[in-house]
Design a protein around this motif. Structure first.
Motif, mmCIF file in Angstrom:
data_model
loop_
_atom_site.group_PDB
_atom_site.id
_atom_site.type_symbol
_atom_site.label_atom_id
_atom_site.label_comp_id
_atom_site.label_asym_id
_atom_site.label_seq_id
_atom_site.Cartn_x
_atom_site.Cartn_y
_atom_site.Cartn_z
ATOM 1 N N GLN A 17 -26.862 -33.715 31.315
ATOM 2 C CA GLN A 17 -27.861 -32.795 30.782
ATOM 3 C C GLN A 17 -27.196 -31.613 30.089
ATOM 4 O O GLN A 17 -27.622 -31.198 29.015
ATOM 5 N N THR A 18 -26.162 -31.092 30.712
ATOM 6 C CA THR A 18 -25.428 -29.976 30.126
ATOM 7 C C THR A 18 -24.811 -30.387 28.801
ATOM 8 O O THR A 18 -24.886 -29.650 27.817
ATOM 9 N N SER A 19 -24.223 -31.563 28.744
ATOM 10 C CA SER A 19 -23.621 -32.070 27.518
ATOM 11 C C SER A 19 -24.669 -32.254 26.426
ATOM 12 O O SER A 19 -24.453 -31.890 25.276
ATOM 13 N N ARG A 20 -25.818 -32.802 26.794
ATOM 14 C CA ARG A 20 -26.901 -33.016 25.833
ATOM 15 C C ARG A 20 -27.392 -31.685 25.269
ATOM 16 O O ARG A 20 -27.615 -31.548 24.070
ATOM 17 N N LEU A 21 -27.528 -30.677 26.130
ATOM 18 C CA LEU A 21 -27.963 -29.357 25.674
ATOM 19 C C LEU A 21 -26.939 -28.751 24.725
ATOM 20 O O LEU A 21 -27.308 -28.112 23.737
ATOM 21 N N GLY A 22 -25.658 -28.963 24.997
ATOM 22 C CA GLY A 22 -24.609 -28.466 24.110
ATOM 23 C C GLY A 22 -24.660 -29.125 22.745
ATOM 24 O O GLY A 22 -24.516 -28.469 21.716
ATOM 25 N N VAL A 23 -24.893 -30.422 22.732
ATOM 26 C CA VAL A 23 -25.001 -31.153 21.468
ATOM 27 C C VAL A 23 -26.219 -30.668 20.685
ATOM 28 O O VAL A 23 -26.142 -30.436 19.474
ATOM 29 N N GLU A 24 -27.329 -30.471 21.365
ATOM 30 C CA GLU A 24 -28.536 -29.980 20.695
ATOM 31 C C GLU A 24 -28.324 -28.588 20.116
ATOM 32 O O GLU A 24 -28.754 -28.302 18.992
ATOM 33 N N ALA A 25 -27.670 -27.723 20.855
ATOM 34 C CA ALA A 25 -27.396 -26.370 20.372
ATOM 35 C C ALA A 25 -26.501 -26.399 19.138
ATOM 36 O O ALA A 25 -26.732 -25.661 18.175
ATOM 37 N N ARG A 26 -25.476 -27.266 19.157
ATOM 38 C CA ARG A 26 -24.597 -27.405 17.984
ATOM 39 C C ARG A 26 -25.366 -27.910 16.774
ATOM 40 O O ARG A 26 -25.167 -27.434 15.656
ATOM 41 N N MET A 27 -26.245 -28.871 16.988
ATOM 42 C CA MET A 27 -27.026 -29.420 15.882
ATOM 43 C C MET A 27 -27.955 -28.359 15.292
ATOM 44 O O MET A 27 -28.092 -28.250 14.071
ATOM 45 N N LYS A 28 -28.569 -27.551 16.139
ATOM 46 C CA LYS A 28 -29.447 -26.476 15.654
ATOM 47 C C LYS A 28 -28.646 -25.430 14.878
ATOM 48 O O LYS A 28 -29.089 -24.956 13.832
ATOM 49 N N ALA A 29 -27.472 -25.077 15.385
ATOM 50 C CA ALA A 29 -26.626 -24.103 14.684
ATOM 51 C C ALA A 29 -26.177 -24.661 13.335
ATOM 52 O O ALA A 29 -26.185 -23.946 12.330
ATOM 53 N N ASN A 30 -25.808 -25.935 13.290
ATOM 54 C CA ASN A 30 -25.424 -26.567 12.015
ATOM 55 C C ASN A 30 -26.585 -26.554 11.039
ATOM 56 O O ASN A 30 -26.394 -26.321 9.844
ATOM 57 N N SER A 31 -27.780 -26.794 11.530
ATOM 58 C CA SER A 31 -28.971 -26.778 10.680
ATOM 59 C C SER A 31 -29.219 -25.376 10.109
ATOM 60 O O SER A 31 -29.540 -25.227 8.926
ATOM 61 N N ARG A 32 -29.043 -24.351 10.936
ATOM 62 C CA ARG A 32 -29.226 -22.975 10.454
ATOM 63 C C ARG A 32 -28.162 -22.609 9.423
ATOM 64 O O ARG A 32 -28.456 -21.936 8.432
ATOM 65 N N ARG A 33 -26.932 -23.076 9.642
ATOM 66 C CA ARG A 33 -25.872 -22.800 8.662
ATOM 67 C C ARG A 33 -26.175 -23.497 7.335
ATOM 68 O O ARG A 33 -26.000 -22.916 6.263
ATOM 69 N N ALA A 34 -26.637 -24.740 7.401
ATOM 70 C CA ALA A 34 -26.988 -25.466 6.172
ATOM 71 C C ALA A 34 -28.136 -24.766 5.446
ATOM 72 O O ALA A 34 -28.100 -24.615 4.218
ATOM 73 N N ALA A 35 -29.126 -24.314 6.186
ATOM 74 C CA ALA A 35 -30.255 -23.601 5.574
ATOM 75 C C ALA A 35 -29.793 -22.301 4.918
ATOM 76 O O ALA A 35 -30.285 -21.931 3.846
ATOM 77 N N ALA A 36 -28.831 -21.623 5.531
ATOM 78 C CA ALA A 36 -28.305 -20.390 4.946
ATOM 79 C C ALA A 36 -27.599 -20.678 3.622
ATOM 80 O O ALA A 36 -27.760 -19.936 2.652
ATOM 81 N N LEU A 37 -26.820 -21.759 3.576
ATOM 82 C CA LEU A 37 -26.147 -22.126 2.320
ATOM 83 C C LEU A 37 -27.159 -22.459 1.227
ATOM 84 O O LEU A 37 -26.982 -22.064 0.068
ATOM 85 N N VAL A 38 -28.212 -23.152 1.589
ATOM 86 C CA VAL A 38 -29.269 -23.472 0.613
ATOM 87 C C VAL A 38 -29.913 -22.181 0.118
ATOM 88 O O VAL A 38 -30.158 -22.016 -1.081
ATOM 89 N N ARG A 39 -30.175 -21.257 1.026
ATOM 90 C CA ARG A 39 -30.785 -19.969 0.636
ATOM 91 C C ARG A 39 -29.854 -19.200 -0.288
ATOM 92 O O ARG A 39 -30.292 -18.619 -1.284
ATOM 93 N N LEU A 40 -28.554 -19.183 0.021
ATOM 94 C CA LEU A 40 -27.593 -18.490 -0.840
ATOM 95 C C LEU A 40 -27.596 -19.082 -2.240
ATOM 96 O O LEU A 40 -27.587 -18.349 -3.241
ATOM 97 N N ARG A 41 -27.597 -20.411 -2.319
ATOM 98 C CA ARG A 41 -27.606 -21.078 -3.636
ATOM 99 C C ARG A 41 -28.884 -20.747 -4.398
ATOM 100 O O ARG A 41 -28.853 -20.476 -5.591
ATOM 101 N N SER A 42 -29.996 -20.771 -3.684
ATOM 102 C CA SER A 42 -31.285 -20.454 -4.303
ATOM 103 C C SER A 42 -31.298 -19.021 -4.826
ATOM 104 O O SER A 42 -31.797 -18.755 -5.928
ATOM 105 N N MET A 43 -30.755 -18.105 -4.046
ATOM 106 C CA MET A 43 -30.679 -16.713 -4.493
ATOM 107 C C MET A 43 -29.822 -16.594 -5.748
ATOM 108 O O MET A 43 -30.181 -15.894 -6.694
ATOM 109 N N ALA A 44 -28.691 -17.287 -5.749
ATOM 110 C CA ALA A 44 -27.794 -17.232 -6.914
ATOM 111 C C ALA A 44 -28.477 -17.797 -8.151
ATOM 112 O O ALA A 44 -28.388 -17.223 -9.237
ATOM 113 N N GLU A 45 -29.182 -18.915 -7.983
ATOM 114 C CA GLU A 45 -29.844 -19.550 -9.121
ATOM 115 C C GLU A 45 -31.016 -18.733 -9.651
ATOM 116 O O GLU A 45 -31.384 -18.850 -10.815
ATOM 117 N N SER A 46 -31.610 -17.901 -8.804
ATOM 118 C CA SER A 46 -32.749 -17.089 -9.244
ATOM 119 C C SER A 46 -32.324 -15.697 -9.704
ATOM 120 O O SER A 46 -33.156 -14.818 -9.885
#
Length: 122
Positions: free
Chosen positions: A5-34
């Motif tokens: 369970q602890t391992s699964r929670l760690g994997v889920e937390a990493r996946m959520k953090a990766n998703s937030r980082r990817a969303a931030a990069l998309v936002r940065l690109r969108s800001m640059a393009e606009s």
């Protein structure tokens, strides 16, 4: 809670953090393009204050998102920054915002709360 369970929670937390980082990069690109590229880095630093996981974004990826540089150019810029900071053991491919801010500010933390002295001045 068992180890699985602890391992699964760690994997889920990493996946959520990766998703937030990817969303931030998309936002940065969108800001640059606009036409808001000049505000993109300031936005990212403000976001890092509330989400320290963003500090693990690779510097070269941020450069690509904001400035549209190639992989090679972005990594070369990180290597030059490392030289400027006299950081000899830095891999430009893995250097992240946390490293950059730490090197540039000589260890000051980005997401610290104001000191009591700072609060009394306002």
């Amino acid at each position: 809670m068992d180890l699985r369970q602890t391992s699964r929670l760690g994997v889920e937390a990493r996946m959520k953090a990766n998703s937030r980082r990817a969303a931030a990069l998309v936002r940065l690109r969108s800001m640059a393009e606009s036409g808001q590229g000049a505000d993109a880095l300031a936005w990212l630093l403000r976001e890092c204050q509330s989400d320290p996981a963003l500090l693990r974004l690779h510097v070269w990826r941020v450069s690509q998102a904001i400035y549209g540089t190639s992989d090679t150019t972005a990594r070369r810029q990180v290597a030059r920054t490392a030289e400027w900071c006299r950081a000899r053991d830095v891999d430009p491919a893995t250097a992240n915002l946390s490293w950059l801010l730490d090197e540039r500010t000589k260890g000051c933390l980005l997401y610290t709360s104001p000191s009591p002295r700072d609060r009394s001045v306002s």
